[in-house]
Scaffold this motif. Structure first.
Motif, mmCIF file in Angstrom:
data_model
loop_
_atom_site.group_PDB
_atom_site.id
_atom_site.type_symbol
_atom_site.label_atom_id
_atom_site.label_comp_id
_atom_site.label_asym_id
_atom_site.label_seq_id
_atom_site.Cartn_x
_atom_site.Cartn_y
_atom_site.Cartn_z
ATOM 1 N N THR A 130 114.140 3.027 7.016
ATOM 2 C CA THR A 130 115.263 3.300 7.731
ATOM 3 C C THR A 130 116.398 2.570 7.479
ATOM 4 O O THR A 130 117.450 3.058 7.599
ATOM 5 C CB THR A 130 114.795 2.537 9.328
ATOM 6 O OG1 THR A 130 113.345 3.364 9.683
ATOM 7 C CG2 THR A 130 115.625 2.571 10.139
ATOM 8 N N ALA A 131 116.216 1.325 6.809
ATOM 9 C CA ALA A 131 117.526 0.630 6.392
ATOM 10 C C ALA A 131 118.312 1.321 5.242
ATOM 11 O O ALA A 131 119.534 1.600 5.305
ATOM 12 C CB ALA A 131 117.135 -0.831 5.930
ATOM 13 N N VAL A 132 117.620 2.029 4.141
ATOM 14 C CA VAL A 132 118.531 2.585 3.161
ATOM 15 C C VAL A 132 118.667 4.070 3.661
ATOM 16 O O VAL A 132 119.806 4.579 3.189
ATOM 17 C CB VAL A 132 117.429 2.836 1.820
ATOM 18 C CG1 VAL A 132 117.228 1.378 1.360
ATOM 19 C CG2 VAL A 132 116.358 3.569 2.167
ATOM 20 N N PHE A 133 118.046 4.893 4.457
ATOM 21 C CA PHE A 133 118.672 6.152 4.792
ATOM 22 C C PHE A 133 119.399 6.053 5.947
ATOM 23 O O PHE A 133 120.031 7.051 5.991
ATOM 24 C CB PHE A 133 117.392 7.190 5.056
ATOM 25 C CG PHE A 133 116.671 7.551 3.875
ATOM 26 C CD1 PHE A 133 117.202 8.430 3.029
ATOM 27 C CD2 PHE A 133 115.635 7.000 3.222
ATOM 28 C CE1 PHE A 133 116.800 8.877 1.901
ATOM 29 C CE2 PHE A 133 114.984 7.380 2.090
ATOM 30 C CZ PHE A 133 115.828 8.666 1.233
ATOM 31 N N GLY A 134 119.438 5.181 6.519
ATOM 32 C CA GLY A 134 120.478 4.838 7.788
ATOM 33 C C GLY A 134 121.730 4.591 7.281
ATOM 34 O O GLY A 134 122.495 4.379 8.047
ATOM 35 N N SER A 135 121.977 3.961 5.902
ATOM 36 C CA SER A 135 123.144 3.761 5.582
ATOM 37 C C SER A 135 123.914 4.863 4.990
ATOM 38 O O SER A 135 123.567 6.026 4.975
ATOM 39 C CB SER A 135 122.946 2.569 4.331
ATOM 40 O OG SER A 135 122.262 3.426 3.131
ATOM 41 N N VAL A 136 124.799 4.636 3.815
ATOM 42 C CA VAL A 136 125.574 5.887 3.328
ATOM 43 C C VAL A 136 124.625 6.467 2.196
ATOM 44 O O VAL A 136 125.055 7.781 1.849
ATOM 45 C CB VAL A 136 126.701 5.405 2.788
ATOM 46 C CG1 VAL A 136 126.427 4.564 1.165
ATOM 47 C CG2 VAL A 136 127.635 6.518 2.509
ATOM 48 N N ALA A 137 123.306 6.311 2.091
ATOM 49 C CA ALA A 137 122.456 6.829 1.159
ATOM 50 C C ALA A 137 122.471 8.450 1.285
ATOM 51 O O ALA A 137 122.616 9.304 0.231
ATOM 52 C CB ALA A 137 120.990 6.267 1.206
ATOM 53 N N VAL A 138 121.979 8.783 2.504
ATOM 54 C CA VAL A 138 121.881 10.320 2.639
ATOM 55 C C VAL A 138 123.143 11.167 2.440
ATOM 56 O O VAL A 138 123.235 12.333 1.893
ATOM 57 C CB VAL A 138 121.473 10.654 4.336
ATOM 58 C CG1 VAL A 138 121.435 12.080 4.644
ATOM 59 C CG2 VAL A 138 120.122 10.004 4.481
ATOM 60 N N ALA A 139 124.275 10.416 2.860
ATOM 61 C CA ALA A 139 125.615 10.854 2.466
ATOM 62 C C ALA A 139 126.035 11.179 0.886
ATOM 63 O O ALA A 139 126.625 12.232 0.559
ATOM 64 C CB ALA A 139 126.781 10.375 3.287
ATOM 65 N N VAL A 140 125.708 9.947 0.319
ATOM 66 C CA VAL A 140 125.778 10.050 -1.160
ATOM 67 C C VAL A 140 124.798 11.188 -1.888
ATOM 68 O O VAL A 140 125.478 11.740 -2.609
ATOM 69 C CB VAL A 140 125.490 8.753 -1.776
ATOM 70 C CG1 VAL A 140 125.404 8.645 -3.124
ATOM 71 C CG2 VAL A 140 126.385 7.760 -1.447
ATOM 72 N N VAL A 141 123.649 11.425 -1.251
ATOM 73 C CA VAL A 141 122.719 12.559 -1.986
ATOM 74 C C VAL A 141 123.615 13.652 -1.595
ATOM 75 O O VAL A 141 123.662 14.615 -2.440
ATOM 76 C CB VAL A 141 121.623 12.170 -1.211
ATOM 77 C CG1 VAL A 141 120.679 13.697 -1.530
ATOM 78 C CG2 VAL A 141 120.756 11.221 -1.861
ATOM 79 N N ALA A 142 124.243 13.995 -0.361
ATOM 80 C CA ALA A 142 124.865 15.341 -0.127
ATOM 81 C C ALA A 142 126.048 15.327 -0.996
ATOM 82 O O ALA A 142 126.400 16.466 -1.434
ATOM 83 C CB ALA A 142 125.283 15.286 1.241
ATOM 84 N N LEU A 143 126.754 14.319 -1.344
ATOM 85 C CA LEU A 143 128.075 14.372 -2.087
ATOM 86 C C LEU A 143 127.491 14.779 -3.471
ATOM 87 O O LEU A 143 128.072 15.715 -4.097
ATOM 88 C CB LEU A 143 128.546 13.011 -2.215
ATOM 89 C CG LEU A 143 129.782 12.969 -3.013
ATOM 90 C CD1 LEU A 143 130.928 13.720 -2.540
ATOM 91 C CD2 LEU A 143 130.105 11.265 -3.240
ATOM 92 N N VAL A 144 126.549 14.211 -4.146
ATOM 93 C CA VAL A 144 125.985 14.679 -5.460
ATOM 94 C C VAL A 144 125.470 16.136 -5.476
ATOM 95 O O VAL A 144 126.134 16.699 -6.255
ATOM 96 C CB VAL A 144 124.944 13.612 -6.071
ATOM 97 C CG1 VAL A 144 124.403 14.057 -7.124
ATOM 98 C CG2 VAL A 144 125.269 12.198 -6.029
ATOM 99 N N THR A 145 124.925 16.482 -4.382
ATOM 100 C CA THR A 145 124.440 17.947 -4.213
ATOM 101 C C THR A 145 125.559 18.908 -4.293
ATOM 102 O O THR A 145 125.791 19.989 -4.707
ATOM 103 C CB THR A 145 123.456 17.942 -3.118
ATOM 104 O OG1 THR A 145 122.555 17.083 -3.159
ATOM 105 C CG2 THR A 145 123.008 19.604 -3.078
#
Length: 195
Positions: free
Chosen positions: A93-108
């Motif tokens: 929850t801590a890591v995926f509630g942060s900017v992590a999901v958005a960074v993955v979308a950016l890389v994709t």
């Protein structure tokens, strides 16, 4: 706009601005102009410190991946305390509630960025790979402590947990998953190997 911003300060200001844009507007809104405007610096500041915008984005993604080290250390210290599922649910929850999901979308989203990242990151997607390593190491520690079955496979369970969490948190425009939903997903992945 000020241009006399020291490098360390400029990097952090620009990276923090990119965080805010990604979380608020998504990867398609991330442009050099948007970042410098959000950071309150002249556009030349970004280009003074980075060869080009993809160079900035690569440095940003790698910085955010490096920031997971502290979270990984905290999760590893939690081994043997609380519950395995509770510790995992909290960390995910801590890591995926942060900017992590958005960074993955950016890389994709950006082919050029993926190509640039391949120069220093040979496999996987930065951030997701770091999260998987964090989970794998934690599961291995719990197995050593006897809280997971001896046959539990941290190497296989970690990507399952990361993928499951990514699916739960993947919609940045909707409500985040509840604590119960995250815990249920974690239980579904590791329930059979808990001791």
């Amino acid at each position: 706009m000020p241009t006399g911003v020291p490098m360390g300060d400029a990097r952090e200001r620009l990276f923090d601005a990119a965080d805010r844009i990604l979380l608020r507007d998504g990867p398609s809104a991330l442009t050099s102009r948007a970042v410098t405007d959000e950071a309150g610096v002249a556009k030349g500041v970004l280009h003074k410190h980075f060869a080009d915008f993809d160079g900035f984005l690569a440095a940003f993604v790698l910085d955010r991946a490096d920031r997971l080290d502290e979270r990984a250390a905290a999760l590893l210290r939690a081994a043997g305390s609380g519950t395995v599922a509770g510790n995992l649910a909290e960390a995910l929850t801590a890591v995926f509630g942060s900017v992590a999901v958005a960074v993955v979308a950016l890389v994709t989203f950006r082919d050029e960025l993926r190509a640039r990242l391949r120069e220093t990151w040979p496999a996987g997607v930065p951030v997701l790979t770091e999260i998987a390593v964090m989970i794998r190491d934690y599961l291995a520690a719990e197995r050593e402590l006897g809280r997971l079955a001896p046959g539990a496979d941290p190497e296989g369970l970690a990507p399952m947990l990361v993928g499951t969490a990514h699916l739960l948190f993947g919609d940045r425009t909707g409500a985040p998953p509840t604590e119960a939903a995250v815990r249920s997903a974690v239980d579904g992945v590791i329930g059979a190997v808990l001791v």
